[in-house]
Scaffold this motif. Structure first.
Motif, PDB file in Angstrom:
ATOM      1  N   GLU A  59       1.827  12.223 -10.235  1.00  0.00           N
ATOM      2  CA  GLU A  59       1.730  13.136  -9.091  1.00  0.00           C
ATOM      3  C   GLU A  59       0.871  14.303  -9.521  1.00  0.00           C
ATOM      4  N   PRO A  60       0.097  14.868  -8.666  1.00  0.00           N
ATOM      5  CA  PRO A  60      -0.085  14.460  -7.285  1.00  0.00           C
ATOM      6  C   PRO A  60      -0.943  13.200  -7.198  1.00  0.00           C
ATOM      7  N   ALA A  61      -0.677  12.400  -6.196  1.00  0.00           N
ATOM      8  CA  ALA A  61      -1.425  11.157  -5.995  1.00  0.00           C
ATOM      9  C   ALA A  61      -2.909  11.479  -5.872  1.00  0.00           C
ATOM     10  N   GLY A  62      -3.716  10.675  -6.527  1.00  0.00           N
ATOM     11  CA  GLY A  62      -5.169  10.857  -6.482  1.00  0.00           C
ATOM     12  C   GLY A  62      -5.736  11.479  -7.742  1.00  0.00           C
ATOM     13  N   VAL A  63      -4.870  12.070  -8.571  1.00  0.00           N
ATOM     14  CA  VAL A  63      -5.344  12.705  -9.795  1.00  0.00           C
ATOM     15  C   VAL A  63      -5.883  11.636 -10.747  1.00  0.00           C
ATOM     16  N   GLY A  64      -6.985  11.959 -11.411  1.00  0.00           N
ATOM     17  CA  GLY A  64      -7.603  11.015 -12.342  1.00  0.00           C
ATOM     18  C   GLY A  64      -8.625  10.098 -11.698  1.00  0.00           C
ATOM     19  N   ALA A  65      -8.864  10.268 -10.407  1.00  0.00           N
ATOM     20  CA  ALA A  65      -9.866   9.446  -9.722  1.00  0.00           C
ATOM     21  C   ALA A  65     -11.254   9.814 -10.220  1.00  0.00           C
ATOM     22  N   ARG A  66     -12.176   8.873 -10.105  1.00  0.00           N
ATOM     23  CA  ARG A  66     -13.549   9.119 -10.558  1.00  0.00           C
ATOM     24  C   ARG A  66     -14.494   9.480  -9.424  1.00  0.00           C
ATOM     25  N   ASN A  67     -14.029   9.302  -8.193  1.00  0.00           N
ATOM     26  CA  ASN A  67     -14.835   9.683  -7.034  1.00  0.00           C
ATOM     27  C   ASN A  67     -13.909   9.813  -5.827  1.00  0.00           C
ATOM     28  N   LEU A  68     -14.461  10.305  -4.724  1.00  0.00           N
ATOM     29  CA  LEU A  68     -13.658  10.541  -3.536  1.00  0.00           C
ATOM     30  C   LEU A  68     -13.008   9.267  -3.015  1.00  0.00           C
ATOM     31  N   GLN A  69     -13.767   8.195  -2.975  1.00  0.00           N
ATOM     32  CA  GLN A  69     -13.220   6.942  -2.460  1.00  0.00           C
ATOM     33  C   GLN A  69     -11.998   6.508  -3.269  1.00  0.00           C
ATOM     34  N   GLU A  70     -12.128   6.514  -4.589  1.00  0.00           N
ATOM     35  CA  GLU A  70     -11.000   6.120  -5.444  1.00  0.00           C
ATOM     36  C   GLU A  70      -9.822   7.085  -5.257  1.00  0.00           C
ATOM     37  N   CYS A  71     -10.107   8.371  -5.123  1.00  0.00           N
ATOM     38  CA  CYS A  71      -9.070   9.377  -4.921  1.00  0.00           C
ATOM     39  C   CYS A  71      -8.250   9.065  -3.666  1.00  0.00           C
ATOM     40  N   LEU A  72      -8.928   8.789  -2.581  1.00  0.00           N
ATOM     41  CA  LEU A  72      -8.237   8.496  -1.323  1.00  0.00           C
ATOM     42  C   LEU A  72      -7.472   7.177  -1.396  1.00  0.00           C
ATOM     43  N   LEU A  73      -8.078   6.179  -2.026  1.00  0.00           N
ATOM     44  CA  LEU A  73      -7.406   4.879  -2.158  1.00  0.00           C
ATOM     45  C   LEU A  73      -6.144   4.986  -3.020  1.00  0.00           C
ATOM     46  N   LEU A  74      -6.159   5.852  -4.023  1.00  0.00           N
ATOM     47  CA  LEU A  74      -4.974   6.029  -4.866  1.00  0.00           C
ATOM     48  C   LEU A  74      -3.809   6.639  -4.081  1.00  0.00           C
ATOM     49  N   GLN A  75      -4.126   7.305  -2.992  1.00  0.00           N
ATOM     50  CA  GLN A  75      -3.093   8.002  -2.222  1.00  0.00           C
ATOM     51  C   GLN A  75      -2.499   7.178  -1.092  1.00  0.00           C
ATOM     52  N   ILE A  76      -3.180   6.129  -0.694  1.00  0.00           N
ATOM     53  CA  ILE A  76      -2.716   5.403   0.494  1.00  0.00           C
ATOM     54  C   ILE A  76      -2.037   4.100   0.091  1.00  0.00           C
ATOM     55  N   SER A  77      -0.784   3.997   0.463  1.00  0.00           N
ATOM     56  CA  SER A  77      -0.054   2.754   0.235  1.00  0.00           C
ATOM     57  C   SER A  77       0.436   2.293   1.603  1.00  0.00           C
ATOM     58  N   PRO A  78      -0.251   1.301   2.151  1.00  0.00           N
ATOM     59  CA  PRO A  78       0.006   0.869   3.528  1.00  0.00           C
ATOM     60  C   PRO A  78       1.461   0.510   3.811  1.00  0.00           C
ATOM     61  N   LYS A  79       2.012   1.213   4.800  1.00  0.00           N
ATOM     62  CA  LYS A  79       3.377   0.938   5.242  1.00  0.00           C
ATOM     63  C   LYS A  79       3.398   0.549   6.721  1.00  0.00           C
ATOM     64  N   ASN A  80       2.233   0.667   7.377  1.00  0.00           N
ATOM     65  CA  ASN A  80       2.147   0.296   8.792  1.00  0.00           C
ATOM     66  C   ASN A  80       0.705  -0.130   9.087  1.00  0.00           C
ATOM     67  N   GLU A  81       0.467  -0.560  10.297  1.00  0.00           N
ATOM     68  CA  GLU A  81      -0.866  -1.069  10.667  1.00  0.00           C
ATOM     69  C   GLU A  81      -1.955   0.001  10.543  1.00  0.00           C
ATOM     70  N   ALA A  82      -1.650   1.227  10.962  1.00  0.00           N
ATOM     71  CA  ALA A  82      -2.658   2.304  10.875  1.00  0.00           C
ATOM     72  C   ALA A  82      -3.061   2.533   9.415  1.00  0.00           C
ATOM     73  N   GLN A  83      -2.087   2.498   8.516  1.00  0.00           N
ATOM     74  CA  GLN A  83      -2.387   2.686   7.097  1.00  0.00           C
ATOM     75  C   GLN A  83      -3.128   1.477   6.522  1.00  0.00           C
ATOM     76  N   ASN A  84      -2.798   0.281   7.004  1.00  0.00           N
ATOM     77  CA  ASN A  84      -3.557  -0.907   6.586  1.00  0.00           C
ATOM     78  C   ASN A  84      -5.023  -0.775   6.995  1.00  0.00           C
ATOM     79  N   ARG A  85      -5.235  -0.352   8.240  1.00  0.00           N
ATOM     80  CA  ARG A  85      -6.611  -0.170   8.717  1.00  0.00           C
ATOM     81  C   ARG A  85      -7.314   0.940   7.939  1.00  0.00           C
ATOM     82  N   ALA A  86      -6.590   2.015   7.657  1.00  0.00           N
ATOM     83  CA  ALA A  86      -7.170   3.120   6.893  1.00  0.00           C
ATOM     84  C   ALA A  86      -7.627   2.621   5.522  1.00  0.00           C
ATOM     85  N   ARG A  87      -6.812   1.820   4.877  1.00  0.00           N
ATOM     86  CA  ARG A  87      -7.167   1.275   3.562  1.00  0.00           C
ATOM     87  C   ARG A  87      -8.413   0.391   3.671  1.00  0.00           C
TER      88      ARG A  87
END
Length: 159
Positions: A59-87
């Motif tokens: 924590e916090p989620a996203g720390v240690g990422a090498r770029n923005l895309q990786e940072c955002l992907l580290l934070q999203i764990s799909p629990k619903n359809e909107a989050q699946n689409r976001a991923r």
């Protein structure tokens, strides 16, 4: 997960290499070389990457990422359809997303404008600067110790 002293030393070095936003902006090859020079530990990109993956679970989620895309992907764990689409947007349509080519994204994904909006709302909730929560700017001693403490808790060992 247990981490030996060598891996912990490398992890602490990586944590110390994070920038103000919590990103690792250096390539793994040069980081491996610096670890050899400063810690006298011979390592390679694969080992550094493996240890970085452990840090990215902190924590916090996203720390240690090498770029923005990786940072955002580290934070999203799909629990619903909107989050699946976001991923999916972050994984497959990141460039279009950053350029706000939303019509192109919804067309390629075969989703409605409302579904797209829900997915984008999920992305907007993510933190693009996870290090800001720790105030890594000078990586104050207290904040560095906070990350190192997370490392100890995660690995079950003292440094």
């Amino acid at each position: 997960r247990k981490m030996d002293e060598r891996s912990r030393s490398i992890a602490v070095f990586i944590i110390g290499s994070l920038d103000d936003d919590g990103y690792l902006r250096r390539d793994l090859e040069s980081l491996s070389y610096d670890i050899l020079l400063r810690l006298n530990i011979e390592t390679d990109e694969q080992e550094v990457e493996k240890i970085l993956k452990v840090i990215q679970e902190f924590e916090p989620a996203g720390v240690g990422a090498r770029n923005l895309q990786e940072c955002l992907l580290l934070q999203i764990s799909p629990k619903n359809e909107a989050q699946n689409r976001a991923r999916t947007i972050l994984e497959e349509y990141f460039e279009e997303f950053t350029k706000k080519h939303y019509a192109k994204i919804s067309s390629k994904m075969g989703i409605t404008q409302e579904e797209l909006k829900e997915a984008i709302d999920e992305i907007i909730r993510l933190n693009p600067r996870p290090g800001g929560k720790l105030m890594i700017p000078m990586m104050s001693r207290r904040n560095r110790l906070s990350l190192i403490f997370s490392l100890k808790r995660k690995t079950g060992n003292l440094l």
